[in-house]
Structure formats: C-alpha cells, structure tokens
Design an enzyme around this catalytic site. Sequence first.
Site, PDB file in Angstrom:
ATOM      1  N   GLU A  89       0.810  -1.213   0.000  1.00 49.30           N
ATOM      2  CA  GLU A  89       0.000   0.000   0.000  1.00 49.30           C
ATOM      3  C   GLU A  89       0.845   1.265   0.000  1.00 49.30           C
ATOM      4  OE1 GLU A  89      -2.653  -0.117   3.351  1.00 49.30           O
ATOM      5  OE2 GLU A  89      -1.160   0.581   4.750  1.00 49.30           O
ATOM      6  N   ALA A  90       2.127   1.144   0.309  1.00 44.75           N
ATOM      7  CA  ALA A  90       3.008   2.303   0.224  1.00 44.75           C
ATOM      8  C   ALA A  90       3.264   2.701  -1.223  1.00 44.75           C
ATOM      9  CB  ALA A  90       4.332   1.999   0.918  1.00 44.75           C
TER      10      ALA A  90
END
Lengths: 252, 252, 300, 300
Positions: B50-51
């Site tokens: 998700e980064a």
Amino acid sequence: MAFTASELMTVNAARLLRDGDTVFVGVGLPNLACNLARRTHAPGLVMIYEAGVIGARPARLPLSIGDPTLVSGANAVCSMYDIFSLYLQRGNVDVGFLGGAQIDRFGNINATVIGDYEHPKTRLPGSGGSMEIAAWANRCYIITPHQKRRFPEKVDFRTSAGFLGGRAERESSGVRGGGPQAVVTNLGIMEPDETGELVLTALHPGITVDQARENTGWALRTRGTIRITEPPTTEELRILHEELDPQGIHLK
Amino acid sequence: MAFTASELMTVNAARLLRDGDTVFVGVGLPNLACNLARRTHAPGLVMIYEAGVIGARPARLPLSIGDPTLVSGANAVCSMYDIFSLYLQRGNVDVGFLGGAQIDRFGNINATVIGDYEHPKTRLPGSGGSMEIAAWANRCYIITPHQKRRFPEKVDFRTSAGFLGGRAERESSGVRGGGPQAVVTNLGIMEPDETGELVLTALHPGITVDQARENTGWALRTRGTIRITEPPTTEELRILHEELDPQGIHLK
Amino acid sequence: MTKLCSLSEAVSRYVQDGDSVYAAGFTHLIPFAAGHEIIRQGRKDLILARATPDLIYDQMVAAGCAKKVIFSYIGNPGVGSLRIIREELEAGRLEWEEYSHYGMISRLQAGASGLPFFPMKSTAAGDLERSNPQYRRVIDPYSGEEVVTVPALNPDVAIVHVQRADAAGNAHIWGIIGEQKEAAFAAKHVILTAEEIVDEEIIRSDPNRTLIPEFIVDAVCHVPYCAHPSYTQGYYDRDNAFYLDWDKVTESREAVQAWLDEWVFGVKDRAAYWEKLGAEIHDRLKVAPLMSTPVNYGAY
Amino acid sequence: MTKLCSLSEAVSRYVQDGDSVYAAGFTHLIPFAAGHEIIRQGRKDLILARATPDLIYDQMVAAGCAKKVIFSYIGNPGVGSLRIIREELEAGRLEWEEYSHYGMISRLQAGASGLPFFPMKSTAAGDLERSNPQYRRVIDPYSGEEVVTVPALNPDVAIVHVQRADAAGNAHIWGIIGEQKEAAFAAKHVILTAEEIVDEEIIRSDPNRTLIPEFIVDAVCHVPYCAHPSYTQGYYDRDNAFYLDWDKVTESREAVQAWLDEWVFGVKDRAAYWEKLGAEIHDRLKVAPLMSTPVNYGAY
C-alpha cells in the site's frame, strides 16, 4: 521605422508580463513574447506549457507545444492531468495567452465552429486547454490581428469565457480567474471597461481610432486619452530576430 | 512434529494464493505467506504494497510496510493516490490480506475501537487501507489467532466490510470485491457459507471441532466433512526459517 | 531565486499557533527534524494531519503542540500502538477526525487539484462514514448510483522532506513517494527540507523526477538526516530499533519528558541530534549504493 | 512472463472492428506504426479517442477505419487544420464527441481510477457543456455549489509507445508523459510498443520511472521509430517537415490515397517504413545525447 504586425503584437504582449509571473504559454507569438520578456524586464518569469512542462529553457524555437526542446533542461515535467488540475485549476497560474477565430465585445472566444455547432460552416480545432485557461488563469491576454471578421459583436460559439454577457455575469459565475485583461492587435490594445466591454485604450504609432473602428465588428468605444504605444526598441527587435526567431518562422 | 501457530497460519495462508495472483501485501505473516508462495507453487505472484510499491523483490525481511528494501529492485513505485485508485479501486488487485482486533460471524472486521466510537474503551489504529482492500480486492483472506474475544458475534465497529449482515447485503451494496474467502487461524480454517456466515471447514492436525467452538464467539457451525490441513512440509519450514525470517521476528 | 534558510527560521516564519500542518511521507522521508523544531519553538493548538501519524506526531502530541489530529492509521508501523496519541484520544483530551487511507489521500488530492471534494466508490463498511460527518455522498449523474465524497484538505503548511533540491525549491524525490506532491500542492505554504542542496543543473538533467516545483515552495532548508528514525531512500536506513524503543519510552510520561528534554530541547538542531546519536548508529544506518540506470533526454 | 509479439499480431489480436481505441501521447510518443498497422489490417467502425487526434487519426480517418472521433483539439500542432477530419465532420460523415483537454483527460483519469465520473470546476463558458450531453453537473455536498462532471472513458484498447520496456511490459517513460499512464489503466487491453526492449534489471534499477506495470499490459512489441513523424524523447526528433507536408498532401484525396498506398500499404512494417524514409531524414532527426544524473536507491 516601420514594424511588422507580428513584431508589434509580440513586443506589446511581452510588456504586459510582470517579473515573477507564472505563465501558461502557447506556441507562436505568445512563446516569443514570453521569451522576450524573460530576456528583458522579467527574468523571473516561469514558463509552463500545457504539455506538462514547467520552467522550460528551450535551446531552440519550439515548433509545437510538445517540442522536445521544451523538456530537455526544464525544471519539471508532469502529466496532463496534473498540469490542468494542480497548476491551472488550483490557481497556480498568473497569466494565460489565448487566441481564437472570433473574439467578441465582452472578450468571449470562439475556437470551435463558424456557424451552427451540429452543422458547422467551418469546423475549427476546438478548445484544447483554452476553456480552462480563460477561466482559471489570474489574467488572460489575447493576441490576434485586428480584422472585422475576428471581432464580431457576439461569437458564434462560446468556447472560452471572457466576461460572458458582461463583467457582473462572470463575477457571479464564481470562476476564479480575472478574465481577459487586454487584447493586443496589430493596430493597438483593447481593454475591458467596468462593464467588461472591450474598449480601445492604446494605438500603435501612426494608427488612427478610425482604423481600429473599421476593423472591429461592434461600435468600438475609446477610454480616456488613447495612449500611443512605445515603438519596439532596437534591443527588443534584436532579441526577437537574432535570438528567438532567427529563421523568421513566426515573425514575418 | 508440532508447529507453532504462526507457522501453521503462514503456510496455510500461502497455499490459498494462486500463481499469477496480484496480491496487496501487509507486513508480518501475510508478507511471509506471499513470499513463501512465490518460492513454492506461485512463482508468478505480483506483490503490491500500500506504500505504492509494485513487484517488490525484498532482499531482506521488510520490517514495516514502507521498508526501503521493498523499493530497491521493485518493478514500479507510484503515489498512494495511484495505488488506491489505479490499482485497488480499478479492480487490479486479486487478493488482499486483512487482520483486525475483531472479526465477526459475517467476516466484518473491526480495527477502529473497542467500545463506543466517541468514548472508546480501547482506541485501535483504525482502517489504514483495510476499508478499501476489504471492499475492492477480488478475494480477501484474514489471518489471525483463534481467540473468543477476537471472534465476537458482532464487531463493535465495522471498519471493513465482510458480508455485512449476510452475503445478500454485500451483493446488493454493489462493491466489486468478493469479500472474505477464508479466515486462517492457528486452529483451522473458516470459510463463508452461502449466507456469508463463517463456518468451520478445516482443522489443523490434532485440533478438534470443540476447541474451535470454544474459541469462537458465536455458535460455530461446520460444513460437510471437516478437512484436516496438510502439515507444513519440511521444505516450507526450511524456506520460512532459513530464507524469509532467519531471525525469527514474526515466526515465534 | 534562492529560498535557502535555516529550519528554525522556516518554522518561525511559516508555522503559527493554531495552524493546520501536514508533515508528509508515508513511512519514508518523514520530516522528524521539523517536528522537533516545532516542539522547540513551543507551537500550540496545531491541527496535525497525516495519513499515518507515526512517531513524529506522537512526539508532538506528547510535547503539547496539538489540539487535534486528522489521520487514517494511528499505529507505530511494524511495532504496535502510538501510545501517547492513543491515551490522549481515550482520555478525550485530543480532538480527532478519522478517514481510511484512501479517504485521507483523496482529501489531499482534492485540495491539491483546487476541487472542493473528491469522489470514491463506496466500500460498504459504513461505520466510519456514519461517525464522521465529513464523509458525504453524491449521486453519480450517469449511473444514478451513490459515490462517497470527502472534502478538500488544504493545510496551512506542508512540510516535505526530499532527497535533493535546488536553492529555489525544485525537488527530486524517489523511493516511496506517498502523498508528498499532493500535500505540497494542497498547502498554503510549503517548507522543503532536503538531504542535499544541488545545483539546478542536476535537477534540470531529469525534469520527470521533479515532483515539487519551486514556485509552490516558501522555504528550502538543508537538513541532512532530517528523517531519522524514518529513512531517506539511498541515504540511510530506517532505524527500526528506535521504533521499538519508542514503544518502551512511551510506557511512562516521565520517560517521554526525559526523552524530549534530551533529544529535542537538549540539542539545538538536527546536526547536533545526529552527532549525538553517535558513530554506532551512523554505521548501522549506512547503506551501500545502488544506482539507477540513467536515461537520455537528448540535446534538442 | 514474456508478452513479446509482432505489432501485426498484437493488432490482429486486440483491435477489433467497432472497438474504441485510445492511441496515447500528447505530441510525444504517438504510436504511428500501430495506426498504420490498423489501416493495413483494414479495421472498420473504430471509435478513435485522443485529446489531440494529430496526424495519426487524420490518416486513419482518411483510410476509412473510423466511424467516430472523441477529441479535445483537432489541429495539426504548430501547423493548422487536420483537413481530413475537418472535412468529414463538416460533411456530416463522421460522428464526434468533443471536450476540452481537461474534460478529456478527466474522463481517462476517472476510467483509470475505477470511478464512474470525475468532477471539474466550472469554466463558465457554457456552450460546449450545452452541446455535449455527456457533460453534466453535481452539487458539491460541502459548499452547495455546482461542479461539472464527465463520465469515465474506458477504451477497449489503449496503444502506448514507450522508450524502454522489459519483455513482461514494465515500461519506463520520460519526457512529456501526457496521458499515457491514464490511458493504459483506463483501457480493457493495452498494446505496448517500445523503442527498446531491455532486461528487467534496467527497469528495476529505477522503479519510480515505471509508469506502466506489466500486469495491465497484453502485448509488448519492439518497434523502433514507432512514433515518426512525432518523436521519442532522447531517441529522435519530431519531423516537423512531415507535419507541414501533410498539410499539402491533404489538399487532395487522391494525394492522400497515393500517400497511404506508398507509405502504409506499400511497406510491410515499421522497419521497412523507416528504411524507406532514407538516410537524409534519419540524419536530420538524430539527436545528441543528454543524460540524466543517476540517483541512488541504496542496496537495502
């Protein structure tokens, strides 16, 4: 000393730019005007191109709005979505340059069709980015030759907002930009009055009010004393011809 | 041969992944499970974090979801807005892994508060990306230890959607993802039945149905014959301990 | 035009009591040095917005700088809780506003784009939407279905740490780019901190790498190691031990105060802080180089 | 997994009669070779979407491939009109749907994001909004003011030309990046053409440069000089003389047919086309190298 129409328009457009302005630049005369301003009174001008280029430092005259010379050596390149949203819609653009087939009494611009939209007599290129530039740049300038067919009372199609039906209408529409601030032609300069109507405020040396009126499609009014523009200086002409357009592509 | 809870959960989670899946990975056990799958039956697994990291190839065990080892050697890195919109919301993610303080009978997850939202008994970290992962990944898997307090009949706060009040409610909500497909615990595996209720479908070797029931906050039903999971193989354990978590940070 | 100044000047000029602040960076490039400077200058009543408050906001809340947090995940990444923020929230001493990551980032994206709101597809979860009245809905005028909206977030000041910038503020960022660009464009003022100040020719050699252009930047501060205990890709590693230690420090308020006294109030700036960390930590966080393959822009 | 195939195979597999096609690229990286291959394969009734149709769509319309164009600016950039499209529109022989640039790009952004629509602030101009029923409005639920919306555009196929890609389809793009990424994510199928196919280690050495990831790509075609007469930054220049010539060619339909016969039907692929252009043009379009300064990702 006589000047060509394109020299007059370019030099007078350049003078409208302020040092530190962030300008949304098009190709052709606006590009020349911006580069001229940057080399004279506005060294801090930031040039942005709708192709997504910021702080361009073109080594040659760009021939299209997406010329690779704009990219090499630029400060930043971003996507088209970003240039229209983060830069233009967000309010980060001070100045936009616009043109069009028709400009009307209230500075509205038609770049879409001559005649009816569904069955046009002449199909023009359309908005491109001009609808947003006209709406959201703080100040807009229009550069165009002064011809009656280009300055009708009312445009056939309103591609980009000037003052709509008058300044009050633009203001109540809530769009952020200040609208057209000046129209620079080969005869002189028109500026909006308090109602948003374009009135004649300056003439180039040797041009008469009547000449301007004959080439305008509405009853062109004047405001106060008509200023006579300063002729292009030797230095301005030198920069234009030697540095910016040595092949005479735009300055005919 | 006995296995630790984390070994059992990791190996069984890994086996749920299919070759070619695009997986939204979290740190901890899901990360181990994905890397284990990639080294065994699913070499074509694409790991997304998700980064904003796509196709990560971590040289060491990532200690946080934004570990720099995820970036060096990855296929692509994009902004958080892009990872959630172009990847997750657009439907480009096959599998999401989720956890939470509470998982209820219909697979809804609470990661927000224990008690009342305005005056919480325990304030938990909150959604992060799990609200969107639970909604939009094609399949979701939950990995969590099997404890009664973690599996209440109804969560205190519905951070992320399982089947809401039942499968029909999720389907009529129009969210694109298929919802939770399995909950892997240290006792066995629960899967949703046709109503969306989590029922026991597998037990790890040596675990009984009663043990699972005692550790579940609702009247846990079983479906058909309970499958006994294959024990972790020597090779799976070797990869986990020698290659993926040699310092035993996650596999205690 | 150069905008170089010290971080102390930048904070003094652009961060006022009561301001909303967005210290950007998703696990990467978190501007800890700026947070510490804000603590040192004793700012009060700040509204601290970040997707992941991380230790930086836990420290600022501990120091009494904040009246409110806006967030989407209040954890100590890879470790557990942020104890200070958690205790303040549980005790009702700190206001908050909560989103999912996508909601939070969409708020910034709207703010950066000059739009009043941004739409998102429904996630069906419901409870957070019901708890936060800033979540609203509009009808998609094409399908007739509802989409969820969040309002634009336009912080008073964004603080963005970058790998390299020129003196005017054109900044190259690589590695995890989180919401750096969006925070900078959304904010009214931007403080840029950089590991390196480079000649503008370095920036101009790779304009596609420039995520933040000079004309939205107010101050450029040269602050090596600004991001410790988070990291700067290519410059130093994340100090995971620090993240674990903070979990212990925050078991007692006395220990937290002692930590602030020693590591924030006890040092005058980041250079002193880094020096104080000592050679062993410097060595542990070093990283061997791994260079990108250059690209050819062409001399047009 | 390799997706390498010839452009002819890719077009044959992923472009069907009646499809909506988005050949991406704002003045830069326009995939002319793919347009020519579509002409050669005789596709009909295509819906051709592009912000700026440029010569590529003028040629495809001239060849009878299209039933409709979706656009925001139908000019020959830096030259004047696109005569073929203009005549077909004026004669009522071609359907069209028109936006501003921002409207067009917002349609792609919505399509790429999985959203049903995208909001924009009003421009007050009005006439285009009234002429195109796809422009609609929603009420901002925060201020109560209206914003303008456009619906998502999700083409059946996007064709994207890039500087370098690996065999799986991870692609590096630099220079003007226009709407390449958005078109690829919005489309159902993606055909990638690349100046160079490189080892994945080159791509992985600079992941921030990867705008298109492999798993949204269907076909990867090695097509050097694909973009002529537009350009590929760092590889060759824009052939401005060609843009000026096309304006003359399109003064007569006979000349256009002769051009298509010679330069599209008369060559079997882009390699043959480039060869036929000859050494003088090759030389004129050459560009001296100007390399980016590498960045350090760190060997973590």
